[in-house]
Scaffold this motif. Structure first.
Motif, short mmCIF file in Angstrom:
data_model
loop_
_atom_site.label_atom_id
_atom_site.label_comp_id
_atom_site.label_asym_id
_atom_site.label_seq_id
_atom_site.Cartn_x
_atom_site.Cartn_y
_atom_site.Cartn_z
N ALA A 97 1.05 24.50 -34.40
CA ALA A 97 1.94 25.65 -34.63
C ALA A 97 2.30 25.63 -36.36
CB ALA A 97 3.09 25.56 -33.94
N ILE A 98 2.48 24.55 -36.95
CA ILE A 98 2.92 24.26 -38.15
C ILE A 98 1.55 24.64 -39.08
CG2 ILE A 98 3.37 22.69 -40.14
CD1 ILE A 98 5.27 21.19 -38.14
N GLY A 99 0.26 24.01 -38.64
CA GLY A 99 -0.62 24.32 -39.49
C GLY A 99 -1.42 25.71 -39.38
N THR A 100 -1.13 26.27 -38.18
CA THR A 100 -1.60 27.66 -38.07
C THR A 100 -0.68 28.49 -38.74
OG1 THR A 100 -2.51 27.15 -35.66
CG2 THR A 100 -1.95 29.59 -36.27
N GLY A 101 0.57 28.32 -38.86
CA GLY A 101 1.57 29.09 -39.54
C GLY A 101 1.37 29.26 -40.92
N ILE A 102 1.15 27.98 -41.52
CA ILE A 102 0.74 28.04 -43.17
C ILE A 102 -0.34 28.54 -43.29
CG2 ILE A 102 0.70 26.51 -44.90
CD1 ILE A 102 2.44 24.54 -43.61
N ILE A 154 -1.97 16.07 -38.27
CA ILE A 154 -2.38 17.04 -37.24
C ILE A 154 -2.54 18.40 -37.77
CG2 ILE A 154 -2.31 18.26 -34.89
CD1 ILE A 154 -1.06 15.53 -33.80
N ALA A 155 -1.47 18.85 -38.59
CA ALA A 155 -1.38 20.09 -39.14
C ALA A 155 -2.47 20.40 -40.31
CB ALA A 155 0.21 20.24 -39.62
N VAL A 156 -2.72 19.22 -40.85
CA VAL A 156 -3.84 19.36 -42.22
C VAL A 156 -5.05 19.59 -41.42
CG1 VAL A 156 -5.02 17.90 -43.55
CG2 VAL A 156 -2.32 18.03 -43.65
N GLY A 157 -5.45 18.88 -40.00
CA GLY A 157 -6.59 19.04 -39.50
C GLY A 157 -6.62 20.50 -38.97
N VAL A 158 -5.57 21.15 -38.65
CA VAL A 158 -5.68 22.55 -37.95
C VAL A 158 -5.75 23.66 -39.14
CG1 VAL A 158 -4.14 24.23 -36.72
CG2 VAL A 158 -4.07 21.74 -35.84
N PHE A 159 -5.12 23.25 -40.27
CA PHE A 159 -4.92 24.15 -41.26
C PHE A 159 -6.34 24.91 -41.65
CE2 PHE A 159 -5.09 25.00 -45.96
CZ PHE A 159 -3.88 26.23 -45.87
N PHE A 160 -7.33 24.19 -42.08
CA PHE A 160 -8.35 24.52 -42.78
C PHE A 160 -9.17 25.43 -42.09
CE2 PHE A 160 -7.26 20.85 -45.30
CZ PHE A 160 -6.97 21.27 -46.57
N PRO A 161 -9.72 25.14 -40.84
CA PRO A 161 -10.38 26.23 -39.94
C PRO A 161 -9.80 27.45 -40.00
CG PRO A 161 -10.54 24.00 -39.15
CD PRO A 161 -9.08 23.92 -40.00
N VAL A 162 -8.53 27.51 -39.65
CA VAL A 162 -7.88 28.66 -39.50
C VAL A 162 -7.58 29.51 -40.79
CG1 VAL A 162 -5.50 29.81 -38.87
CG2 VAL A 162 -6.34 27.63 -37.74
N TYR A 163 -7.51 28.78 -42.09
CA TYR A 163 -7.40 29.25 -43.28
C TYR A 163 -8.78 30.05 -43.81
CZ TYR A 163 -7.80 29.74 -48.45
OH TYR A 163 -7.94 30.10 -49.65
N LEU A 164 -9.81 29.17 -43.63
CA LEU A 164 -11.10 29.77 -43.78
C LEU A 164 -11.58 30.79 -43.16
CD1 LEU A 164 -13.46 29.17 -45.73
CD2 LEU A 164 -14.37 27.78 -44.18
N ASN A 165 -11.35 30.82 -41.74
CA ASN A 165 -11.78 31.92 -40.96
C ASN A 165 -11.06 33.32 -41.29
OD1 ASN A 165 -13.89 31.43 -38.66
ND2 ASN A 165 -12.75 29.34 -39.09
N LEU A 166 -9.71 32.95 -41.17
CA LEU A 166 -8.81 34.11 -41.76
C LEU A 166 -9.11 34.95 -42.93
CD1 LEU A 166 -6.74 36.27 -40.89
CD2 LEU A 166 -4.96 34.64 -41.56
N MET A 167 -9.26 34.03 -43.98
CA MET A 167 -9.64 34.48 -45.59
C MET A 167 -10.82 35.27 -45.39
SD MET A 167 -11.54 33.62 -48.33
CE MET A 167 -11.58 31.82 -48.03
N SER A 168 -11.83 34.51 -45.09
CA SER A 168 -13.27 35.29 -44.68
C SER A 168 -13.27 36.15 -44.08
CB SER A 168 -14.22 34.03 -44.60
OG SER A 168 -14.09 33.74 -43.38
N GLY A 169 -12.46 36.46 -43.04
CA GLY A 169 -12.45 37.80 -42.18
C GLY A 169 -12.16 38.79 -42.89
#
Length: 282
Positions: A97-102, A154-169
C-alpha cells in the motif's frame, strides 16, 4: 469521441446486456482455465513423490511432498502457521500500500509533466538499480530491526515497477487522442478521466502485479532482519536447524500466497478493463 474514449457507463451497460447464458459461459471458462493451470503443478508433485519414494531424491535434501504437507498440517494444527502467515501478509499488504501510493503519485507527476520527469526520473532510475539486500543495512541503521524497516524495504521493492509502468504508460498515450480531447474542449480533469486514465490503466495493472511479485520477494529479505515470526523467519529457521521440510513448506506457501494475491489483482484488472477487446480476452 465516445468511440475513441470508452466510458465505464457505456461498458457496464454493454456488460449488463449480455445474456445470462453468456455470463455463465464466461464463468465456466474462468474455472476451466484455473483447472488447466493446476495440471502441470499436480503432475510435478506426482513425479516428485514417485522419485522420493524410490529413493532417487534424498530425503535430507528434498523431502517428499507428503512429508512437506504433513509438516504444513502440523504447523496449522499447532496454530504456528496462522501466526507466521498473518504477520507476513500484514507486512506485504502494508508495504504494498505504501509503495503503490508513493509510486502512483510520482509516476503520475513524471508521466504527465515533462519538467518533473526531467528533474525526478534520473534519480529514481538510478535508485532502481540498487540491489534489494543493499538496502538492508541502511534501513537497520536508520530504523532498527523493528517493523518499520521491514515494511520500508517491501515498499521500496513495490515502488519501482509501479512507478515505471505508470510513468511509461502515461508517456505512451496516443497524442492523437489527446488532440481529439482538446478539440472537444475537454478540460484537464476531463482529459485525465476520459483519455489518460483508460489508456494508462493496462500498464498500471501490470505494474501493480509486478510490484506485488517483488513485494513477496523483498519480504524474505525483510524478515531476515531480526524477525521472530513470518514465513521468511520460518524459512531461515528451517535452514539453520537442518529441517528441509520446513524450508520447502515455506517456499510452497510463498508460491501459493503470491499466486492468490496476484490472481486477485489480475481479476480486479479484468473488471476495470472489461471494455477492452483484446486478444488475451479470447
Amino acid at each position: 469521441m465516445s468511440r475513441l474514449l470508452p466510458t465505464t457507463k457505456t461498458s457496464s451497460n454493454r456488460q449488463r446486456s449480455l445474456p445470462v447464458k453468456a455470463r455463465r459461459s464466461l464463468t465456466l471458462k474462468f474455472k476451466l482455465n484455473w483447472l488447466k493451470g493446476l495440471i502441470i503443478p499436480f503432475l510435478l508433485l506426482i513425479i516428485w513423490e514417485i522419485l522420493s519414494q524410490i529413493g532417487f531424491l534424498p530425503s535430507n535434501l528434498l523431502p517428499a511432498p507428503t512429508a512437506v504437507i504433513s509438516t504444513i498440517w502440523e504447523l496449522l494444527v499447532s496454530g504456528e502457521l496462522f501466526n507466521h502467515i498473518s504477520i507476513t501478509l500484514y507486512r506485504v499488504a502494508l508495504g504494498f500500500a505504501i509503495g503503490t501510493g508513493i509510486a502512483t503519485v510520482l509516476g503520475a507527476l513524471t508521466g504527465y509533466s515533462r519538467l518533473l520527469y526531467e528533474l525526478l526520473d534520473p534519480l529514481l532510475q538510478s535508485l532502481r538499480s540498487i540491489p534489494s539486500l543493499a538496502w538492508v543495512p541502511l534501513f537497520i541503521l536508520w530504523m532498527g530491526i523493528y517493523e518499520t524497516s521491514k515494511v520500508a524495504l517491501i515498499a521500496v521493492g513495490v515502488f519501482f515497477p509501479v512507478y515505471l509502468n505508470l510513468m511509461s504508460g502515461l508517456q505512451g498515450v496516443d497524442r492523437k487522442l489527446v488532440e481529439v480531447g482538446k478539440v472537444y474542449r475537454l478540460n484537464s480533469m476531463q482529459l485525465i478521466r476520459r483519455v489518460f486514465l483508460p489508456a494508462t490503466m493496462p500498464a498500471y495493472i501490470v505494474g501493480l502485479r509486478s510490484g506485488l511479485g517483488l513485494g513477496w520477494m523483498f519480504v524474505v529479505a525483510a524478515e531476515i532482519m531480526g524477525a521472530s515470526a513470518g514465513l521468511g523467519f520460518l524459512l531461515v529457521d528451517g535452514q539453520t536447524t537442518g529441517r528441509p521440510e520446513i524450508v520447502i513448506a515455506s517456499i510452497l506457501l510463498f508460491a501459493i500466497l503470491g499466486k492468490l494475491t496476484d490472481t486477485a489483482i489480475a481479476s480486479l484488472g479484468k473488471r476495470l478493463l472489461h471494455w477492452q477487446d483484446a486478444y488475451g480476452s479470447l
